[in-house]
Every structure is written in C-alpha cells, then in structure tokens.
Scaffold this motif. Structure first.
Motif, PDB file in Angstrom:
ATOM      1  N   GLY A 259      38.923  45.938  19.562  1.00 27.51           N
ATOM      2  CA  GLY A 259      37.759  46.628  19.011  1.00 27.51           C
ATOM      3  C   GLY A 259      36.575  46.593  19.950  1.00 27.51           C
ATOM      4  O   GLY A 259      35.906  47.606  20.167  1.00 27.51           O
ATOM      5  N   ILE A 260      36.309  45.426  20.535  1.00 25.83           N
ATOM      6  CA  ILE A 260      35.182  45.335  21.465  1.00 25.83           C
ATOM      7  C   ILE A 260      35.483  46.143  22.715  1.00 25.83           C
ATOM      8  O   ILE A 260      34.578  46.677  23.372  1.00 25.83           O
ATOM      9  CB  ILE A 260      34.865  43.859  21.810  1.00 25.83           C
ATOM     10  CG1 ILE A 260      33.374  43.690  22.162  1.00 25.83           C
ATOM     11  CG2 ILE A 260      35.720  43.333  22.912  1.00 25.83           C
ATOM     12  CD1 ILE A 260      32.427  43.806  21.011  1.00 25.83           C
ATOM     13  N   GLY A 261      36.766  46.283  23.043  1.00 25.42           N
ATOM     14  CA  GLY A 261      37.150  47.128  24.172  1.00 25.42           C
ATOM     15  C   GLY A 261      36.851  48.595  23.915  1.00 25.42           C
ATOM     16  O   GLY A 261      36.428  49.322  24.820  1.00 25.42           O
ATOM     17  N   VAL A 262      37.058  49.034  22.677  1.00 21.65           N
ATOM     18  CA  VAL A 262      36.726  50.416  22.308  1.00 21.65           C
ATOM     19  C   VAL A 262      35.220  50.650  22.448  1.00 21.65           C
ATOM     20  O   VAL A 262      34.784  51.675  22.982  1.00 21.65           O
ATOM     21  CB  VAL A 262      37.193  50.712  20.866  1.00 21.65           C
ATOM     22  CG1 VAL A 262      36.641  52.054  20.380  1.00 21.65           C
ATOM     23  CG2 VAL A 262      38.719  50.717  20.798  1.00 21.65           C
ATOM     24  N   THR A 263      34.426  49.695  21.978  1.00 22.88           N
ATOM     25  CA  THR A 263      32.977  49.814  22.127  1.00 22.88           C
ATOM     26  C   THR A 263      32.581  49.845  23.600  1.00 22.88           C
ATOM     27  O   THR A 263      31.663  50.576  23.996  1.00 22.88           O
ATOM     28  CB  THR A 263      32.269  48.645  21.419  1.00 22.88           C
ATOM     29  OG1 THR A 263      32.656  48.624  20.049  1.00 22.88           O
ATOM     30  CG2 THR A 263      30.757  48.789  21.502  1.00 22.88           C
ATOM     31  N   ALA A 264      33.272  49.055  24.414  1.00 22.21           N
ATOM     32  CA  ALA A 264      32.996  49.050  25.847  1.00 22.21           C
ATOM     33  C   ALA A 264      33.279  50.418  26.469  1.00 22.21           C
ATOM     34  O   ALA A 264      32.553  50.856  27.375  1.00 22.21           O
ATOM     35  CB  ALA A 264      33.835  47.969  26.542  1.00 22.21           C
ATOM     36  N   LEU A 265      34.300  51.109  25.994  1.00 18.76           N
ATOM     37  CA  LEU A 265      34.598  52.446  26.506  1.00 18.76           C
ATOM     38  C   LEU A 265      33.497  53.435  26.121  1.00 18.76           C
ATOM     39  O   LEU A 265      33.103  54.282  26.930  1.00 18.76           O
ATOM     40  CB  LEU A 265      35.954  52.918  25.977  1.00 18.76           C
ATOM     41  CG  LEU A 265      37.186  52.204  26.550  1.00 18.76           C
ATOM     42  CD1 LEU A 265      38.453  52.703  25.857  1.00 18.76           C
ATOM     43  CD2 LEU A 265      37.285  52.426  28.055  1.00 18.76           C
ATOM     44  N   TRP A 266      33.024  53.357  24.889  1.00 19.24           N
ATOM     45  CA  TRP A 266      31.891  54.191  24.461  1.00 19.24           C
ATOM     46  C   TRP A 266      30.669  53.905  25.349  1.00 19.24           C
ATOM     47  O   TRP A 266      29.971  54.826  25.776  1.00 19.24           O
ATOM     48  CB  TRP A 266      31.541  53.898  23.006  1.00 19.24           C
ATOM     49  CG  TRP A 266      32.404  54.559  21.983  1.00 19.24           C
ATOM     50  CD1 TRP A 266      33.494  54.024  21.357  1.00 19.24           C
ATOM     51  CD2 TRP A 266      32.244  55.878  21.439  1.00 19.24           C
ATOM     52  NE1 TRP A 266      34.021  54.919  20.457  1.00 19.24           N
ATOM     53  CE2 TRP A 266      33.267  56.067  20.484  1.00 19.24           C
ATOM     54  CE3 TRP A 266      31.334  56.905  21.645  1.00 19.24           C
ATOM     55  CZ2 TRP A 266      33.415  57.250  19.745  1.00 19.24           C
ATOM     56  CZ3 TRP A 266      31.459  58.083  20.912  1.00 19.24           C
ATOM     57  CH2 TRP A 266      32.485  58.248  19.991  1.00 19.24           C
ATOM     58  N   THR A 267      30.428  52.645  25.592  1.00 20.17           N
ATOM     59  CA  THR A 267      29.277  52.251  26.419  1.00 20.17           C
ATOM     60  C   THR A 267      29.427  52.755  27.845  1.00 20.17           C
ATOM     61  O   THR A 267      28.461  53.269  28.435  1.00 20.17           O
ATOM     62  CB  THR A 267      29.132  50.720  26.415  1.00 20.17           C
ATOM     63  OG1 THR A 267      28.925  50.269  25.069  1.00 20.17           O
ATOM     64  CG2 THR A 267      27.968  50.275  27.286  1.00 20.17           C
ATOM     65  N   ALA A 268      30.615  52.634  28.402  1.00 18.20           N
ATOM     66  CA  ALA A 268      30.857  53.116  29.759  1.00 18.20           C
ATOM     67  C   ALA A 268      30.616  54.616  29.849  1.00 18.20           C
ATOM     68  O   ALA A 268      30.019  55.105  30.825  1.00 18.20           O
ATOM     69  CB  ALA A 268      32.284  52.784  30.189  1.00 18.20           C
ATOM     70  N   ALA A 269      31.039  55.360  28.825  1.00 21.25           N
ATOM     71  CA  ALA A 269      30.826  56.815  28.818  1.00 21.25           C
ATOM     72  C   ALA A 269      29.337  57.147  28.773  1.00 21.25           C
ATOM     73  O   ALA A 269      28.859  58.045  29.481  1.00 21.25           O
ATOM     74  CB  ALA A 269      31.551  57.434  27.630  1.00 21.25           C
ATOM     75  N   ALA A 270      28.583  56.412  27.943  1.00 18.63           N
ATOM     76  CA  ALA A 270      27.139  56.652  27.842  1.00 18.63           C
ATOM     77  C   ALA A 270      26.434  56.295  29.144  1.00 18.63           C
ATOM     78  O   ALA A 270      25.533  57.018  29.598  1.00 18.63           O
ATOM     79  CB  ALA A 270      26.556  55.839  26.684  1.00 18.63           C
ATOM     80  N   LEU A 271      26.839  55.190  29.759  1.00 18.67           N
ATOM     81  CA  LEU A 271      26.218  54.785  31.023  1.00 18.67           C
ATOM     82  C   LEU A 271      26.529  55.783  32.140  1.00 18.67           C
ATOM     83  O   LEU A 271      25.670  56.079  32.971  1.00 18.67           O
ATOM     84  CB  LEU A 271      26.694  53.390  31.425  1.00 18.67           C
ATOM     85  CG  LEU A 271      26.113  52.219  30.614  1.00 18.67           C
ATOM     86  CD1 LEU A 271      26.793  50.918  30.999  1.00 18.67           C
ATOM     87  CD2 LEU A 271      24.604  52.126  30.794  1.00 18.67           C
ATOM     88  N   LEU A 272      27.738  56.299  32.159  1.00 15.55           N
ATOM     89  CA  LEU A 272      28.095  57.310  33.163  1.00 15.55           C
ATOM     90  C   LEU A 272      27.280  58.581  32.956  1.00 15.55           C
ATOM     91  O   LEU A 272      26.837  59.212  33.920  1.00 15.55           O
ATOM     92  CB  LEU A 272      29.587  57.606  33.102  1.00 15.55           C
ATOM     93  CG  LEU A 272      30.503  56.557  33.737  1.00 15.55           C
ATOM     94  CD1 LEU A 272      31.966  56.883  33.440  1.00 15.55           C
ATOM     95  CD2 LEU A 272      30.267  56.467  35.241  1.00 15.55           C
ATOM     96  N   ALA A 273      27.087  58.968  31.690  1.00 18.27           N
ATOM     97  CA  ALA A 273      26.283  60.157  31.393  1.00 18.27           C
ATOM     98  C   ALA A 273      24.836  59.934  31.835  1.00 18.27           C
ATOM     99  O   ALA A 273      24.202  60.838  32.400  1.00 18.27           O
ATOM    100  CB  ALA A 273      26.347  60.464  29.901  1.00 18.27           C
ATOM    101  N   GLY A 274      24.308  58.736  31.584  1.00 17.59           N
ATOM    102  CA  GLY A 274      22.952  58.426  32.018  1.00 17.59           C
ATOM    103  C   GLY A 274      22.823  58.410  33.527  1.00 17.59           C
ATOM    104  O   GLY A 274      21.840  58.908  34.087  1.00 17.59           O
ATOM    105  N   TRP A 275      23.834  57.858  34.205  1.00 17.09           N
ATOM    106  CA  TRP A 275      23.844  57.838  35.675  1.00 17.09           C
ATOM    107  C   TRP A 275      23.863  59.253  36.238  1.00 17.09           C
ATOM    108  O   TRP A 275      23.149  59.568  37.188  1.00 17.09           O
ATOM    109  CB  TRP A 275      25.055  57.053  36.156  1.00 17.09           C
ATOM    110  CG  TRP A 275      25.291  57.119  37.637  1.00 17.09           C
ATOM    111  CD1 TRP A 275      24.628  56.428  38.608  1.00 17.09           C
ATOM    112  CD2 TRP A 275      26.253  57.926  38.311  1.00 17.09           C
ATOM    113  NE1 TRP A 275      25.128  56.753  39.857  1.00 17.09           N
ATOM    114  CE2 TRP A 275      26.132  57.668  39.701  1.00 17.09           C
ATOM    115  CE3 TRP A 275      27.226  58.835  37.878  1.00 17.09           C
ATOM    116  CZ2 TRP A 275      26.939  58.291  40.659  1.00 17.09           C
ATOM    117  CZ3 TRP A 275      28.039  59.442  38.828  1.00 17.09           C
ATOM    118  CH2 TRP A 275      27.885  59.173  40.201  1.00 17.09           C
TER     119      TRP A 275
END
Length: 249
Positions: free
Chosen positions: A225-241
C-alpha cells in the motif's frame, strides 16, 4: 556548476527557506500540534467506548488524528512549493542555482526529509497519547504492527507532503492544490470507497494508510500500500519537475 553551487549548499539554502517562511514552517509544526491536540481532544472521552465496539482495527483507531494531521502535511508541501512563486522568488532561486533539476531535487529532499522526521515523531506521539487513555484496549509497542505503524505514519506523511508539493509546482497554486486535495482525501475518497472499494484501495491516501492497520484491509498489504502511494508521489513529483523545467519562472 560553479564551485559555490554545491549540493550541500543548495540543501542548506532550501532548509533556510523552509525555516524562514512562516507559512511553511508553521505547517510543518502543525503536524505535531495536530497529532497531540487531536489525540488529547478525542481519546480521553471516546477512546475506550469506540474501541469497545470492535468496529475498527485496534491499531488504526489509534491513528484517528491522522485525518487532521495529513491536512497539515499537505499544507506544508503546498506552501513550500508555492513560496517560489511569490514576488518572483523562483527567478531569484534560479539566479543562484541555474540548474533547475538540482534546485527542484534539493527542495524535494529537504521537504521530504523534514516531513519524514516530524511525521515519525507525530506517529509515536499519536500512538503513546492514544494508548494512555485506552485502558485494557491499549496496543503495546511490541504487538504485531505497532512499531511498523509508528514509522509508517512518518513515511505516509512524507509521501503525501511530496505529493502535494509536486502538484503545487505543476499548478503553481497552493490554493488550487489545497482546495482540491483536502476535500478529495477527506470526502471524495470515502465516497468512492462506498461505491467501489476495489477502486478506492488504489487511491494515494487509502493505499498508504494500510501501513497503520494491524491487519491491513483488502488486497494491498502494509508495504504494498505504501508502495502504491509512493508511485502516486513519484508521478506528482515528475509532473512538478516537468513544469519547473519547461515553464518560465
């Protein structure tokens, strides 16, 4: 890169920004204040009666304050990012650190580390404060999942903070992120869960909070579950970058 613009120097400057901007630093401190304040407001009066019903996972009930603590974490991520768009601050930051990837990565590292440290402390605060009022329903720190949940609370808060930060850099507006993300987590996520629990399981908040359960629900385990949240976070950080790299300051 010039000799003066080193990774430690940029990290230090980002930490100075966090400490000096009242809204950002205040939101970070609010994580601890909410963890302690909500626990003290709730568990002395209804902690044992709710635990007695047996309707909720005994460990997850201890983290009831997380409903409010995560709002402070989201605010921290959003204000830390939006401060770059106030009064041309981003132009000044880029003048000092022309490498946009370095600037963005340093901010993400500092924001994430700050949220993780404070989040772990908040996790232990919620755990021990709640247990102080639960009597025979208290969960010992040595019981299955207890220690995992304390550290997991910090990990979840760090991820949701960075998720908020990435979205804010993408949208360039803390107001837009806060007005969208907070209602989504507090309301929409539960509505979706009522309609389709299978879909809700994969949402960033519902997935990540599985680490707070003694016996995680559904198909996702605590770490999955925390891995799924990490994937969401990675996607948001990539979009911000992408936004920082491609848009004018």
């Amino acid at each position: 890169m010039s000799a003066a613009v080193t990774v430690p120097a940029v990290l230090r400057s980002e930490w100075i920004k966090i400490r000096s901007i009242r809204s950002s630093f205040g939101s970070l401190l609010a994580v601890l204040v909410a963890a302690l304040g909500i626990a003290l407001a709730v568990f002395p009066s209804i902690g044992q009666p709710e635990a007695e019903t047996g309707d909720m996972d005994p460990l997850f009930w201890i983290y009831y304050p997380m409903n409010f603590v995560q709002i402070a974490a989201i605010s921290f991520g959003a204000t830390a990012a939006s401060s770059e768009y106030l009064n041309g601050a981003l132009r000044n930051s880029l003048a000092a650190v022309p490498n946009r990837t370095l600037l963005y990565g340093a901010k993400a590292a500092v924001v994430g580390a700050g949220a993780l440290v404070v989040g772990v402390v908040a996790g232990f605060v919620m755990f021990f404060t709640a247990n102080a009022f639960l009597g025979k329903y208290a969960v010992g720190i040595g019981e299955p999942g207890a220690l995992r949940s304390c550290f997991g609370a910090g990990l979840y808060l760090a991820l949701i903070t960075l998720f908020s930060m990435g979205l804010t850099f993408l949208l360039r507006s803390a107001v837009a992120v806060l007005s969208t993300l907070i209602p989504f987590i507090l309301i929409v996520s539960f509505v979706i869960g009522g309609v389709s629990e299978g879909v809700a399981t994969w949402l960033p908040d519902r997935a990540g909070q599985q680490i707070l359960f003694q016996e995680p629900l559904g198909t996702l385990g605590a770490w999955t579950g925390i891995g799924v949240t990490a994937l969401w976070t990675a996607a948001a950080l990539l979009a911000g970058w992408w936004a920082v790299r491609r848009r004018d300051a």
